[in-house]
Design a protein around this motif. Structure first.
Motif, short mmCIF file in Angstrom:
data_model
loop_
_atom_site.label_atom_id
_atom_site.label_comp_id
_atom_site.label_asym_id
_atom_site.label_seq_id
_atom_site.Cartn_x
_atom_site.Cartn_y
_atom_site.Cartn_z
N GLY A 45 0.79 -1.22 0.00
CA GLY A 45 0.00 0.00 0.00
C GLY A 45 0.82 1.26 0.00
O GLY A 45 0.25 2.35 -0.09
N GLY A 46 2.14 1.18 0.10
CA GLY A 46 2.96 2.37 0.07
C GLY A 46 3.01 2.99 -1.32
O GLY A 46 3.09 2.29 -2.33
N VAL A 47 2.94 4.31 -1.37
CA VAL A 47 3.09 5.03 -2.63
C VAL A 47 4.58 5.12 -2.93
O VAL A 47 5.37 5.49 -2.05
N VAL A 48 4.98 4.78 -4.15
CA VAL A 48 6.40 4.68 -4.46
C VAL A 48 6.69 5.29 -5.82
O VAL A 48 5.91 5.14 -6.76
N ASP A 49 7.80 6.05 -5.89
CA ASP A 49 8.25 6.66 -7.14
C ASP A 49 9.40 5.85 -7.72
O ASP A 49 10.36 5.50 -7.00
N LEU A 50 9.31 5.58 -9.02
CA LEU A 50 10.26 4.69 -9.69
C LEU A 50 10.82 5.33 -10.96
O LEU A 50 10.16 6.14 -11.61
N GLN A 84 11.77 6.78 -4.17
CA GLN A 84 11.20 7.29 -2.93
C GLN A 84 9.94 6.50 -2.58
O GLN A 84 9.28 5.96 -3.46
N SER A 85 9.62 6.48 -1.29
CA SER A 85 8.42 5.80 -0.83
C SER A 85 7.69 6.72 0.14
O SER A 85 8.31 7.45 0.92
#
Length: 326
Positions: free
Chosen positions: A80-85, A174-175
């Protein structure tokens, strides 16, 4: 060389699907397991920069599998964590690049929600691959075009079949939280009531009374994360409603995509938010949920409101403060 059409594949999903969010378990359980095929991928270069990727071709796997190419030293990405890739996607048969993100600090990375994909998810393979990954890591994952984008979602004109094997090299940049995680607070008179679903989506009841004529901010859930300073780029989920009509005019939850805004009025920064919301965000803490009632004078100036917000409207925002971009 990637074609212009292929380059649009990822840009069309930069606001990736954010699925239902739950608290992280005590022990993080990966959705995709390790595999020998993914372990044959080599990706030279620094995490966050365009990698030089090599692997034996053709490279097939019966199921998605992943390998950690560069260990990270940041937080573990929970369910459920929002993560940038940053992502590079390759044809596993030929080794050719299909598409990639920009690997540029001035451009938005790919954003998704970690965890097992649900119906309607975009880039489901990436969402599953990054669960339990560490921020700062680089991972390789095998799969198919259908695993990445969902079956039947790509334009047939691209000439890429659903079962085409692919390799993705993913840098976990980032998370952020997936929902407000702080301590629930008592309600307050004169502000709408908010009830949150198990998935974290708020339902809002606006009282049948005259709208207040001053800005009101009430903390529904008090987070214990970093404090938002003016002009910080804040990652958040939000729903915006009209007090009189009691209707939703905008919602990141409905779009399935967390948003990022600087905590400043758009009068000072064109990327900012309405003045009342900027005032409410500054001083809030990550992990909090706020309900904000914004009278017309703290909202859109005359002639600048979107078509969904009639002139002179009192607006209500429910906001989950998920993180601050570094």
């Amino acid at each position: 060389m990637r074609t212009e059409a292929a380059a649009l594949i990822l840009s069309g999903v930069l606001l990736a699907s954010l699925t239902a969010c739950t608290a992280a378990p005590a022990v993080c359980e990966p959705v995709i397991g390790a595999g020998s095929g993914a372990a044959t991928v080599d990706a030279a270069g620094e995490v966050g920069e365009t990698p030089e990727v090599t692997f034996p071709t053709p490279l097939f796997s019966e199921r998605p599998q992943k390998a950690v190419l560069v260990p990270g030293d940041g937080v573990i990405v929970p369910t459920g964590g929002v993560v940038d890739l940053e992502v590079s996607l390759f044809d596993a048969s030929s080794g050719e690049l299909i598409t990639a993100t920009a690997y540029d600090e001035e451009q938005e990375p790919l954003r998704t929600t970690a965890g097992e994909a649900v119906e309607g998810s975009t880039t489901p393979l990436f969402a599953e691959a990054v669960q339990c990954a560490e921020v700062g890591s680089r991972i390789a994952v095998t799969g198919s075009i259908a695993d990445v984008f969902g079956a039947g979602t790509l334009d047939p004109g691209l000439g890429i079949e659903d079962d085409a094997p692919v390799i993705a090299v993913i840098d976990v940049m980032q998370s952020y939280l997936g929902r407000a995680t702080g301590t629930p607070q008592l309600g307050a008179q004169g502000v709408p009531a908010v009830v949150t679903s198990p998935e974290g989506v708020p339902g809002v009841t606006i009282p049948d009374e005259e709208a207040p004529d001053e800005l009101r901010t009430h903390v529904l859930v008090s987070g214990d994360g970093d404090t938002v300073a003016e002009s910080d780029r804040v990652v958040l989920h939000y729903t915006g409603l009209l007090w009189d009509e009691k209707t939703v005019f905008d919602s990141s939850w409905e779009r399935g995509a967390a948003a990022t805004f600087p905590a400043v009025s758009f009068e000072d920064d064109p990327e900012g938010v309405v003045p009342g919301l900027a005032e409410a965000l500054v001083g809030s803490t990550v992990g909090s949920q706020l309900v904000v009632v914004i009278p017309p004078e703290d909202g859109y100036p005359e002639g600048q409101a979107p078509a969904t917000v009639p002139a002179g409207s009192t607006m209500v925002f429910v906001v989950d403060v998920l993180g601050i971009e570094e």
